[in-house]
Design an enzyme around this catalytic site. Structure first.
Site, PDB file in Angstrom:
ATOM      1  N   ASP A   6       0.879  -1.168   0.000  1.00 18.30           N
ATOM      2  CA  ASP A   6       0.000   0.000   0.000  1.00 18.30           C
ATOM      3  C   ASP A   6       0.916   1.216   0.000  1.00 18.30           C
ATOM      4  OD1 ASP A   6      -1.812   2.012   0.420  1.00 18.30           O
ATOM      5  OD2 ASP A   6      -2.550   1.278   2.339  1.00 18.30           O
ATOM      6  N   CYS A   7       1.076   1.821  -1.175  1.00 20.05           N
ATOM      7  CA  CYS A   7       2.077   2.870  -1.367  1.00 20.05           C
ATOM      8  C   CYS A   7       1.437   4.247  -1.234  1.00 20.05           C
ATOM      9  CB  CYS A   7       2.728   2.741  -2.749  1.00 20.05           C
ATOM     10  SG  CYS A   7       3.437   1.116  -3.066  1.00 20.05           S
ATOM     11  N   GLY A   8       1.666   4.880  -0.099  1.00 14.17           N
ATOM     12  CA  GLY A   8       1.166   6.223   0.118  1.00 14.17           C
ATOM     13  C   GLY A   8       2.152   7.268  -0.344  1.00 14.17           C
ATOM     14  N   LYS A  13       3.256   0.737   3.205  1.00  9.70           N
ATOM     15  CA  LYS A  13       2.882  -0.355   4.102  1.00  9.70           C
ATOM     16  C   LYS A  13       3.038  -1.658   3.333  1.00  9.70           C
ATOM     17  CE  LYS A  13      -0.836  -1.876   7.189  1.00  9.70           C
ATOM     18  NZ  LYS A  13      -2.222  -1.595   7.659  1.00  9.70           N
ATOM     19  N   TYR A  92     -18.062   8.339  -7.447  1.00 10.53           N
ATOM     20  CA  TYR A  92     -17.533   9.605  -7.958  1.00 10.53           C
ATOM     21  C   TYR A  92     -18.063   9.889  -9.358  1.00 10.53           C
ATOM     22  CZ  TYR A  92     -14.036  11.460  -4.667  1.00 10.53           C
ATOM     23  OH  TYR A  92     -13.414  12.063  -3.612  1.00 10.53           O
ATOM     24  N   GLY A  99      -9.528   8.230  -4.842  1.00 13.84           N
ATOM     25  CA  GLY A  99      -8.260   7.654  -4.421  1.00 13.84           C
ATOM     26  C   GLY A  99      -8.345   6.143  -4.328  1.00 13.84           C
ATOM     27  N   LEU A 100      -7.357   5.463  -4.869  1.00  9.35           N
ATOM     28  CA  LEU A 100      -7.415   4.011  -4.927  1.00  9.35           C
ATOM     29  C   LEU A 100      -7.399   3.373  -3.546  1.00  9.35           C
ATOM     30  CD1 LEU A 100      -5.169   3.220  -8.014  1.00  9.35           C
ATOM     31  CD2 LEU A 100      -7.532   2.478  -7.664  1.00  9.35           C
ATOM     32  N   ASP A 101      -6.720   3.991  -2.597  1.00 16.09           N
ATOM     33  CA  ASP A 101      -6.729   3.426  -1.250  1.00 16.09           C
ATOM     34  C   ASP A 101      -8.134   3.513  -0.650  1.00 16.09           C
ATOM     35  OD1 ASP A 101      -6.516   6.206  -1.228  1.00 16.09           O
ATOM     36  OD2 ASP A 101      -5.095   6.271   0.436  1.00 16.09           O
ATOM     37  N   ARG A 102      -8.824   4.624  -0.873  1.00 17.55           N
ATOM     38  CA  ARG A 102     -10.214   4.748  -0.417  1.00 17.55           C
ATOM     39  C   ARG A 102     -11.101   3.723  -1.110  1.00 17.55           C
ATOM     40  NH1 ARG A 102     -12.240  10.627  -1.450  1.00 17.55           N
ATOM     41  NH2 ARG A 102     -14.160   9.760  -0.561  1.00 17.55           N
TER      42      ARG A 102
END
Length: 248
Positions: A6-8, A13, A92, A99-102
């Site tokens: 999980d690349c912020g 992470k 959306y 956002g892809l994490d969302r």
């Protein structure tokens, strides 16, 4: 082993999964591509595949993938924006802008719940998302998390200076602060808790009474007592990632 990422914008992470289980073999958080490669090499495991979600730029993501492929000779599957996935419809107007994490957190939560849900991710930024019982994503909110609020105060207010020990001591209670660290840390925490409480109130209006609440992100523990009965799922994004990027 399967490597999940999980690349912020600031941190990555990571976790390693055994091929035949969803339980993590190892995992953690690093602050650079090189640190990621080093820590995975330290595990001395053979990677069968890699899947990742990234909110970084396309160039940064491509560079990371190239380094992973060179270091581990592994294929990298990358989550992409979608209109519909595993029962969830992207809410959306421009679906690719969510956002892809969302998106993956919402998909993961709906997979676990299969009912109306409120998903709150408490990290550097705080996001909330509302999902109807039929899987329609109704949208959500984004606001600064405690780390961002604290950083902005320290950056733009010259006399707002204190160390980590002072910050930790300040949060032992929530009375009005009588020192700068107390005033800032308690103020940020109260803003966080107020925001979360407002999301629950709005979810009741939008979703009715029978909805689940999911908390994820590093600061989830700061609001657990505000929402009794909430599901705390640290790896919610990874649950969605496995759905978006299945590995045979």
């Amino acid at each position: 082993m399967i490597l999940e990422l999980d690349c912020g914008n600031t941190f990555i992470k990571w976790r390693l999964l055994n091929n035949d289980t969803v339980a993590a073999f190892a995992g953690g958080v690093v602050d650079s591509d090189q640190a990621l490669i080093d820590v995975v090499l330290e595990q001395a495991v053979s990677l069968r595949a890699c899947r990742l979600v990234s909110v970084r730029s396309d160039e940064e993501t491509s560079n990371l993938i190239s380094r992973l492929q060179a270091s581990f000779n592994v294929e990298c599957l990358v989550a992409r924006p979608e209109v519909f996935l595993s029962g969830v419809r992207n809410g959306y107007e421009q679906y690719e802008r969510l956002g892809l994490d969302r998106w993956l957190a919402v998909v993961g939560a709906y997979q676990l719940s299969r009912k109306a849900s409120l998903v709150i991710d408490l990290g550097t930024a705080i996001t909330s998302d509302f999902v109807a019982a039929d899987g329609l994503h109704l949208g959500g909110f984004i606001c600064p998390g405690v780390p961002l609020m604290r950083t902005q105060l320290r950056t733009h207010t010259r006399r707002t200076r204190y160390d980590a020990d002072e910050a930790a001591r300040a949060l032992k209670e929530l009375l009005p602060g009588r020192a700068t660290a107390e005033a800032v840390e308690r103020g940020c925490l109260l803003m966080l808790r107020s925001f979360v409480g407002a999301q629950v109130t709005m979810a009741t209006e939008l979703l009715g009474s029978g909805f689940d609440i999911f908390l994820t992100g590093g600061d989830a523990s700061l609001v657990m007592d505000v929402i009794p009965g909430a599901h705390v799922v640290p790896d919610l994004v990874f649950i969605g990632l496995a759905i978006a990027c299945p590995i045979d």
